[in-house]
Design an enzyme around this catalytic site. Structure first.
Site, PDB file in Angstrom:
ATOM      1  N   THR A  41      19.496   2.927 103.052  1.00 31.29           N
ATOM      2  CA  THR A  41      20.373   1.577 103.682  1.00 31.29           C
ATOM      3  C   THR A  41      19.431   1.140 104.751  1.00 31.29           C
ATOM      4  OG1 THR A  41      21.598   2.933 105.403  1.00 31.29           O
ATOM      5  CG2 THR A  41      22.376   2.975 103.137  1.00 31.29           C
ATOM      6  N   HIS A  55      30.594   2.048 104.534  1.00 36.37           N
ATOM      7  CA  HIS A  55      29.508   2.124 103.581  1.00 36.37           C
ATOM      8  C   HIS A  55      29.638   3.657 102.801  1.00 36.37           C
ATOM      9  CE1 HIS A  55      27.519  -1.480 105.608  1.00 36.37           C
ATOM     10  NE2 HIS A  55      27.545  -0.639 106.651  1.00 36.37           N
ATOM     11  N   HIS A  98      27.074   9.302  98.189  1.00 42.47           N
ATOM     12  CA  HIS A  98      27.315   7.856  97.595  1.00 42.47           C
ATOM     13  C   HIS A  98      27.858   7.969  96.093  1.00 42.47           C
ATOM     14  CE1 HIS A  98      23.910   6.354 100.411  1.00 42.47           C
ATOM     15  NE2 HIS A  98      23.555   7.656 100.453  1.00 42.47           N
ATOM     16  N   GLU A 103      22.101   8.223  93.907  1.00 43.86           N
ATOM     17  CA  GLU A 103      20.849   7.197  94.252  1.00 43.86           C
ATOM     18  C   GLU A 103      19.711   7.403  93.813  1.00 43.86           C
ATOM     19  OE1 GLU A 103      21.168   6.576  98.579  1.00 43.86           O
ATOM     20  OE2 GLU A 103      21.820   4.925  97.845  1.00 43.86           O
TER      21      GLU A 103
END
Ligand code: BO1
Ligand code: ZN
Length: 254
Positions: A196, A63, A91, A101
């Site tokens: 998440t 991820h 991210h 994000e």
């Protein structure tokens, strides 16, 4: 346990009900609607400078890329309580599109770093992550700038070693604070969640106003090095912004 993915992100709440809650992250920060709070003191970091002989695990978990942090790193100011670091991760988007994000006034930045901490009054991250005051995440935006960033390079130079899911390598200690802005006085603060699954609504978020600069080559390495379970490139690993549901976003500055 079940396998969530970013392609599945609209259905996370089926397996993880908290993902459908009213205090979810990330959010858009509407700067015209933040509340200036003079009580928000500068964030103070301690133990963030690590010697090169201390080796840290860097891992592709499918991820994101995670750098595990020793418990000697802590937030000792700016929050009402003390928080110990556990890991940091990033991210990002792709070569074509940014992938932070959080957004600010609707603007998405190239990438975003999260340094994850848990309240020292709990015995472990696992216990803390289900408590309302359990977690503190420090977030900063990454943008393309004119020069190579030597702190981010300490991580980026290892990404080719961990292309596959589950792969890990060792990184020499360095000044982890160099991954965060110099100015720790200017930030936004709000109560939210893990971005998440399991999306627990136990995170006191700090989003720094000052951004981090990486060279274009460094940003390319970040978005093009890792693969997912299906051996696709790991890209666009960000969650869309979530409704505030009446929450306030505080600002440490006017
Ligand atoms: S984030 O900072 O909101 N993007 C975020 C999201 C998920 C986690 C951490 C931060 N997940 C948790 C895992 C735990 C693990 C812990 C520390 O990270 O659910 O199993 O121990 O690595
Ligand atoms: Zn994150």
């Amino acid at each position: 346990h079940s396998h969530w993915s970013y392609e599945d992100r609209e259905h996370w709440d089926t397996d993880y009900p908290d993902c459908g809650g009213t205090m979810q992250s990330p959010i858009n920060v509407d700067t015209a609607r933040t509340i200036f709070s003079p009580d928000l003191r500068p964030i103070q970091l301690s133990g963030y400078s690590l010697p090169a002989n201390e080796k840290l695990v860097l891992k592709n978990n499918g991820h994101t890329v995670v750098l595990e942090l020793p418990e000697s790193l802590a937030i000792t100011g700016g929050y009402a309580q003390q928080y110990r670091a556990v890991q940091l991760h990033l991210h990002w988007g792709s070569l074509l599109a940014p992938g932070s994000e959080h957004t600010v006034d609707g603007r998405r930045f190239g990438a975003e770093i999260h340094v994850v901490h848990y309240n020292t009054k709990y015995d472990s991250f696992k216990e803390a992550m289900v408590r309302p005051d359990g977690l503190a995440v420090l977030g900063a935006f990454l943008e393309v700038g004119p020069s190579e960033n030597p702190y981010y390079q300490e991580i980026l130079e290892h990404l080719y070693e961990i292309e596959g899911v589950g792969q890990q390598t060792l990184v020499s200690g360095f000044n982890i604070a160099g991954l965060l802005p110099d100015n720790l006085k200017l930030y936004f603060h709000y109560n939210g969640s893990l971005t998440t699954p399991p999306c627990y609504q136990t995170v006191k978020w700090t989003i720094f106003n000052q951004t981090m600069k990486l060279s274009r080559d460094q940003m390319s390495i970040l978005v093009n090095s890792l693969r997912t379970d299906d051996s696709d490139l790991l890209q666009n690993n960000y969650r869309p912004v979530q409704d505030l549901h009446g929450r306030w976003v505080l600002a440490s500055f006017q």
